[in-house]
Design an enzyme around this catalytic site. Structure first.
Site, PDB file in Angstrom:
ATOM      1  N   CYS A  71     -50.916  11.485  14.955  1.00 19.53           N
ATOM      2  CA  CYS A  71     -51.198  11.807  13.557  1.00 19.53           C
ATOM      3  C   CYS A  71     -52.488  11.067  13.208  1.00 19.53           C
ATOM      4  O   CYS A  71     -52.551   9.832  13.327  1.00 19.53           O
ATOM      5  CB  CYS A  71     -50.047  11.309  12.691  1.00 19.53           C
ATOM      6  SG  CYS A  71     -50.330  11.468  10.921  1.00 19.53           S
ATOM      7  N   CYS A 190     -56.839  16.820  12.439  1.00 17.41           N
ATOM      8  CA  CYS A 190     -55.458  16.674  11.953  1.00 17.41           C
ATOM      9  C   CYS A 190     -54.613  17.446  12.945  1.00 17.41           C
ATOM     10  O   CYS A 190     -54.936  18.596  13.283  1.00 17.41           O
ATOM     11  CB  CYS A 190     -55.308  17.271  10.555  1.00 17.41           C
ATOM     12  SG  CYS A 190     -53.575  17.417  10.039  1.00 17.41           S
TER      13      CYS A 190
END
Ligand code: DGL
Length: 273
Positions: A71, A190
């Protein structure tokens, strides 16, 4: 001995796990998605740090010797504090790695024009982590950042293929491309965004290459394990994967099976408040 932990706020880290398990098929993994509390990208530094640390501690309790923060938002906002402050107190022999550094190590090699676009969450963009890290490895490469605050919710709620979802994505891409006509590379900073990569590639000009991080992180992890035999020897190898979510199991099983390309049966966990 224990599995390698792979953590994300939700489904995004599956795009990393998919490549990691292809590169390292004999290892055991635990995937943990904090779906109940996603998105992280619009949350404060303190909250992302708190949630990420809870997840890391949980994975350590499940015997993970190494945890990958799959992440970018957690890597940008929590990794440094965990590595420099928490690890020596909670588990000095265990390791936590992120996804931003491996990506910035290679970005400079993938652009001819030295003009790169970055699509990421608001949290990652505001942290400036990509700009800071890229300067170390490729000081001549200019990175143009654009935050896409709606994308993670679109993907978590399975709305990214809807007409309005595609409209939102297209609009953000146009804003990014307007920043520099020389841009020849777009980095999906992302881990949720590879889920819409095909659509993005279909709407950008032909000379613009769109890259995601899965392959890059998998290659770097492979190298890391080769260089750190002390950690590698403590990673269990029975080709098993356990999927955990803080969200709804049925929803997770449906969506995650779709993203990873095989049937998944997850278990529910609570990470705290
Ligand atoms: N996959 C996470 C990332 O790479 C998404 C963050 C979020 O939950 O907003 O940044």
């Amino acid at each position: 001995m224990g599995p390698i932990g792979v953590f994300d706020s939700g489904y995004g880290g599956l795009t990393i796990l998919k490549d990691i398990k292809e590169k390292l098929p004999s290892y055991n993994f635990i995937y943990l998605g904090d779906n109940a509390r996603a998105p992280y990208g619009t949350k404060s530094f303190d909250l992302v740090y708190k949630y990420t640390l809870q997840a890391v501690k949980d994975l350590f309790q499940r015997n993970c010797e190494l945890v990958i923060l799959a992440c970018n938002t957690s890597s940008a906002k929590a990794l440094r504090s965990i590595q420099q402050k928490d690890l020596q107190i909670i588990a000095p022999n265990k390791r936590v790695l992120g996804v931003i550094r491996p990506s910035t190590e290679i970005i400079g090699e993938l652009t001819k024009s030295n003009s790169v676009g970055l699509l990421a969450t608001q949290g990652t963009v505001t942290s400036n982590s990509y700009v800071i890290e890229l300067k170390k490895f490729s000081p001549l490469t200019k990175i143009h950042q654009h935050a896409c605050p709606l994308w993670v919710s679109l993907i978590e709620n399975n709305k990214h293929c809807s007409i309005s979802g595609k409209e939102i994505i297209k609009n953000d891409i146009e804003i990014l491309l307007e920043k520099d006509s020389n841009m020849d590379l777009i980095v999906l900073g992302c881990t949720h965004y590879p889920i819409v990569k095909e659509y993005i590639q279909s709407i950008v000009p032909k000379h613009v290459n769109v890259i995601s991080q899965g392959q890059i992180v998998a290659d770097r992890l492979f190298d890391y394990l080769n260089r750190h035999k002390d950690i590698e020897s403590r990673c269990s190898k029975e080709s098993k994967i356990l999927y955990l979510t803080t969200g709804d199991i049925d929803e997770f099983n449906d969506n995650a099976s779709n993203y990873i390309g095989e049937q998944i049966n997850s278990s529910h966990i609570n990470l705290g408040t």
